[in-house]
Design an enzyme around this catalytic site. Structure first.
Site, PDB file in Angstrom:
ATOM      1  N   GLU A  61      -9.022  11.615  12.645  1.00 35.22           N
ATOM      2  CA  GLU A  61      -8.284  10.397  12.988  1.00 35.22           C
ATOM      3  C   GLU A  61      -7.419  10.547  14.236  1.00 35.22           C
ATOM      4  O   GLU A  61      -6.415  11.275  14.234  1.00 35.22           O
ATOM      5  CB  GLU A  61      -7.404   9.970  11.812  1.00 35.22           C
ATOM      6  CG  GLU A  61      -6.723   8.636  12.021  1.00 35.22           C
ATOM      7  CD  GLU A  61      -6.187   8.024  10.740  1.00 35.22           C
ATOM      8  OE1 GLU A  61      -5.666   6.900  10.808  1.00 35.22           O
ATOM      9  OE2 GLU A  61      -6.292   8.670   9.674  1.00 35.22           O
ATOM     10  N   LYS A  94       0.848  -1.189   0.000  1.00 37.01           N
ATOM     11  CA  LYS A  94       0.000   0.000   0.000  1.00 37.01           C
ATOM     12  C   LYS A  94       0.877   1.230   0.000  1.00 37.01           C
ATOM     13  O   LYS A  94       1.977   1.222   0.561  1.00 37.01           O
ATOM     14  CB  LYS A  94      -0.914   0.034   1.241  1.00 37.01           C
ATOM     15  CG  LYS A  94      -1.757   1.310   1.338  1.00 37.01           C
ATOM     16  CD  LYS A  94      -2.560   1.391   2.621  1.00 37.01           C
ATOM     17  CE  LYS A  94      -3.299   2.731   2.699  1.00 37.01           C
ATOM     18  NZ  LYS A  94      -4.094   2.874   3.929  1.00 37.01           N
TER      19      LYS A  94
END
Length: 393
Positions: free
Chosen positions: A195, A141
């Protein structure tokens, strides 16, 4: 936080309304702080680690009879860039903003410039390069970001932009960090992050990583369907699982107990749906601080990629700009080790009449370049709406 701090919180005025450039502001779902003045700046380098330099500064503050010193500020994405951390002279605490959201405040000044730093086509080509690295097995990723510059005909009213951000997303972690001036130009980092990287209260810790996203829709039916589709998206679930695996692996050596949900839940902001997993734990060693945990976790695959070292190298190769504090950390920590540190996203750097916005998207096998471009466009909306724009760029 001591009982005296709690008592002080109940008597505090509206710290969001009291904010002015040059101070530090941070709000979470549980508390708000406003820090003024500089008791001590944390050195950019030294013979000890960043955590060691912070601990030394907090001890010095306590030895100087500061009742409850804290460190506040921001840490960059890359570890070879300077952090902006300090022990403030005074800190006010209060409850988070509550009540109905006020109408957005108008941001004065005509927009004289608006556009991406690099062409959207360059971002698509960057994603294609990343996908080639994924196919070759170099990466699992990678997160690639874009920037956008906005110029007004008058200096940006940072306080109004901050209030718009927080009132629109009251559950977000709103922040404003005073940055070193560029010549005579004051600079501020501000944003509203969804977050939480890590919080610590005594031995109890919490982290709430997000990975996998979809834009909100004004039609409630379509909006709910987007949330359901996100929860069923193989690509987004794989992206999310990589992040959770990395964070659990990093935290497990520090925790006597770690609670990890079996799967993600949808989390919404004003602009986006995210896949969210809220992880809680109990520290084995109470001497481990929130800042130490934050630096152990940073950067997570949610803003960098995996393997981390290869993803960092690829980001430096592909992105045509320096991230600086974007995708780093912002928050606070006290002398007992408690604190809250969030991922520096949904943000902008403000300098006089200009704002530089940042937005990124996670790339995994199966990602479609044009879809990732659209995701970054949707993430820009948090800042664009705060300054009075709602554009698809």
């Amino acid at each position: 936080m001591s009982s005296n701090d709690v008592l002080t919180m109940s008597r505090m005025p509206d710290l969001l309304g009291d904010y002015e450039p040059g101070t530090f502001f941070f709000t979470s779902p549980t508390r708000t702080l406003l820090a003024r003045g500089v008791l001590q700046e944390i050195p950019e380098s030294g013979t000890t680690s960043l955590q060691g330099r912070v601990a030394s500064a907090l001890r010095d503050a306590r030895d100087s009879d500061h009742p409850n010193p804290v460190v506040v500020g921001a840490i960059p994405f890359r570890d070879d860039r300077p952090a902006r951390l300090l022990v403030p002279a005074a800190v006010c605490w209060t409850s988070p903003p509550t009540g109905p959201s006020a109408a957005p405040e108008r941001i004065g000044g005509t927009f004289t410039g608006f556009g991406p730093v690099s062409d959207p086509g360059d971002y698509v080509r960057g994603v294609e390069k990343a996908l080639a690295k994924l196919t070759a097995g170099e990466l699992k990723k990678i997160v690639l970001a874009r920037t956008m510059d906005i110029t007004l005909g008058a200096p940006v009213d940072v306080g109004r932009v901050l209030r718009n951000l927080i009132r629109r997303d009251p559950q977000a972690y709103g922040y404003a960090v005073d940055l070193p001036s560029s010549g005579d130009t004051a600079r501020t980092l501000l944003g509203a992050s969804p977050e939480l990287l890590v919080s610590r209260s005594g031995r109890r810790i919490t982290t709430n990583p997000l990975a996998g996203s979809a834009p909100r829709h004004p039609d409630p039916v379509v909006d709910r369907e987007r949330a359901r589709a996100l929860l069923g998206s193989d690509k987004d679930l794989r992206e999310h699982a990589l992040v959770i695996e990395s964070i659990v692996e990093a935290l497990r050596p520090y925790c006597r107990r770690l609670s990890v949900p079996a799967g993600p839940s949808p989390l919404s902001t004003a602009s986006m749906w995210h896949l969210s997993t809220r992880i809680t734990g109990v520290l084995d060693d109470p001497a481990v601080t929130s800042l130490e945990l934050a630096t152990v976790l940073h950067p997570t695959p949610a803003v960098c990629g995996t393997p981390a070292s290869a993803a960092r190298e690829a980001i430096q190769e592909i992105e045509p700009f320096d991230r600086g504090l974007y995708a780093g950390l912002v928050g606070w920590g006290d002398a007992t080790g408690d604190g809250e540190w969030v991922v520096t996203i949904r943000c902008a750097e403000v300098a006089d009449q200009t704002l530089r916005l940042f937005a990124g998207a996670g790339i995994v096998a199966g990602s479609v370049p044009e879809t990732e471009l659209a995701e970054t466009t949707a993430k820009f909306q948090t800042m664009l709406r705060a300054v009075g724009l709602d554009q698809d760029r």
